[in-house]
Design a protein around this motif. Structure first.
Motif, PDB file in Angstrom:
ATOM      1  N   ASN A   1       0.810  -1.089   0.113  1.00 15.71           N
ATOM      2  CA  ASN A   1       0.039  -0.070   0.087  1.00 15.71           C
ATOM      3  C   ASN A   1       0.925   1.236   0.088  1.00 15.71           C
ATOM      4  OD1 ASN A   1      -2.278  -1.486   0.235  1.00 15.71           O
ATOM      5  ND2 ASN A   1      -2.318  -1.600   2.247  1.00 15.71           N
ATOM      6  N   VAL A   2       2.015   1.091   0.025  1.00 18.35           N
ATOM      7  CA  VAL A   2       2.960   2.341  -0.006  1.00 18.35           C
ATOM      8  C   VAL A   2       3.171   2.829  -1.185  1.00 18.35           C
ATOM      9  CG1 VAL A   2       5.517   3.123   0.501  1.00 18.35           C
ATOM     10  CG2 VAL A   2       4.279   1.410   2.192  1.00 18.35           C
ATOM     11  N   LEU A   3       2.920   4.256  -1.379  1.00 19.94           N
ATOM     12  CA  LEU A   3       3.028   4.970  -2.364  1.00 19.94           C
ATOM     13  C   LEU A   3       4.565   4.949  -2.946  1.00 19.94           C
ATOM     14  CD1 LEU A   3       0.869   8.244  -1.670  1.00 19.94           C
ATOM     15  CD2 LEU A   3       0.203   6.305  -3.064  1.00 19.94           C
ATOM     16  N   GLU A   4       4.921   4.957  -4.225  1.00 24.26           N
ATOM     17  CA  GLU A   4       5.896   5.125  -4.696  1.00 24.26           C
ATOM     18  C   GLU A   4       6.930   5.960  -4.147  1.00 24.26           C
ATOM     19  OE1 GLU A   4       9.153   3.370  -6.838  1.00 24.26           O
ATOM     20  OE2 GLU A   4       7.282   2.439  -6.737  1.00 24.26           O
ATOM     21  N   ARG A   5       6.307   7.129  -3.737  1.00 23.47           N
ATOM     22  CA  ARG A   5       7.474   8.158  -3.466  1.00 23.47           C
ATOM     23  C   ARG A   5       7.909   7.871  -1.784  1.00 23.47           C
ATOM     24  NH1 ARG A   5       2.436  11.456  -4.298  1.00 23.47           N
ATOM     25  NH2 ARG A   5       1.617  11.762  -2.093  1.00 23.47           N
ATOM     26  N   TYR A   6       7.172   7.081  -1.248  1.00 24.67           N
ATOM     27  CA  TYR A   6       7.781   6.649   0.216  1.00 24.67           C
ATOM     28  C   TYR A   6       8.288   5.539   0.337  1.00 24.67           C
ATOM     29  CZ  TYR A   6       4.545  10.759   1.071  1.00 24.67           C
ATOM     30  OH  TYR A   6       3.830  11.908   0.870  1.00 24.67           O
ATOM     31  N   ILE A   7       8.532   4.855  -0.656  1.00 22.28           N
ATOM     32  CA  ILE A   7       9.229   3.356  -0.592  1.00 22.28           C
ATOM     33  C   ILE A   7      10.436   3.553   0.257  1.00 22.28           C
ATOM     34  CG2 ILE A   7      10.329   1.585  -2.099  1.00 22.28           C
ATOM     35  CD1 ILE A   7       7.265   1.309  -2.240  1.00 22.28           C
ATOM     36  N   GLU A   8      11.453   4.419  -0.055  1.00 26.40           N
ATOM     37  CA  GLU A   8      12.385   4.320   0.689  1.00 26.40           C
ATOM     38  C   GLU A   8      12.139   4.725   2.350  1.00 26.40           C
ATOM     39  OE1 GLU A   8      16.992   7.057   0.934  1.00 26.40           O
ATOM     40  OE2 GLU A   8      15.328   7.460  -0.754  1.00 26.40           O
ATOM     41  N   TYR A   9      11.374   5.326   2.377  1.00 25.60           N
ATOM     42  CA  TYR A   9      11.071   5.781   3.976  1.00 25.60           C
ATOM     43  C   TYR A   9      10.394   4.577   4.547  1.00 25.60           C
ATOM     44  CZ  TYR A   9       8.680   7.846   7.967  1.00 25.60           C
ATOM     45  OH  TYR A   9       8.457   7.880   9.167  1.00 25.60           O
ATOM     46  N   ALA A  10       9.591   3.908   3.626  1.00 22.36           N
ATOM     47  CA  ALA A  10       8.942   2.763   4.286  1.00 22.36           C
ATOM     48  C   ALA A  10      10.144   1.536   4.896  1.00 22.36           C
ATOM     49  CB  ALA A  10       7.838   2.230   3.520  1.00 22.36           C
ATOM     50  N   GLY A  11      10.908   1.414   3.662  1.00 18.81           N
ATOM     51  CA  GLY A  11      12.153   0.483   3.857  1.00 18.81           C
ATOM     52  C   GLY A  11      12.818   0.740   5.116  1.00 18.81           C
TER      53      GLY A  11
END
Length: 89
Positions: free
Chosen positions: A4-14
Motif C-alpha cells: 500500500n506504500v506510495l512509490e514516493r515513500y518506498i525508501e522511507y517505508a524501507g
C-alpha cells in the motif's frame, strides 16, 4: 515493504521497516518509557499492543492505512481505548 506504500515513500517505508526489524524502535520506546517513569508520567503504550498482535500471527502491515505507520480507521479503537485505560489508571 507493504504494497500500500506510495512509490514516493518506498525508501522511507524501507527505513521504517529496518528500524522496526533491527530493534531500534524497541530501544526508542524503552528509553521513552523509562524517561516517563522517571518523571512519574503515565504512558499509553500501544506499541507493545501492536507487537502482541504481530506475535499472534496478525499481519500488522495490513493494519496500516498508508503502509508505513498510520493505523487504518478500525484500529483507531485500539488507540482510543488504550488512551482511556491509561487515563483511568
Amino acid at each position: 515493504v507493504n504494497p500500500n506504500v506510495l512509490e514516493r515513500y518506498i525508501e522511507y517505508a524501507g527505513n521504517s521497516m529496518k528500524w522496526q526489524n533491527d530493534g531500534l524502535m524497541d530501544k526508542y520506546m524503552e528509553a521513552g518509557i523509562a524517561t516517563a517513569k522517571k518523571y512519574d508520567v503515565p504512558v499509553c503504550d500501544v506499541y507493545t499492543k501492536w507487537k502482541k498482535l504481530h506475535s499472534h500471527g496478525i499481519d500488522i502491515d495490513m493494519l496500516l492505512a498508508e503502509g508505513i505507520n498510520h493505523p487504518i480507521r478500525e484500529m483507531h479503537e485500539l488507540f482510543a481505548t488504550s488512551l482511556l485505560d491509561t487515563m483511568m489508571e
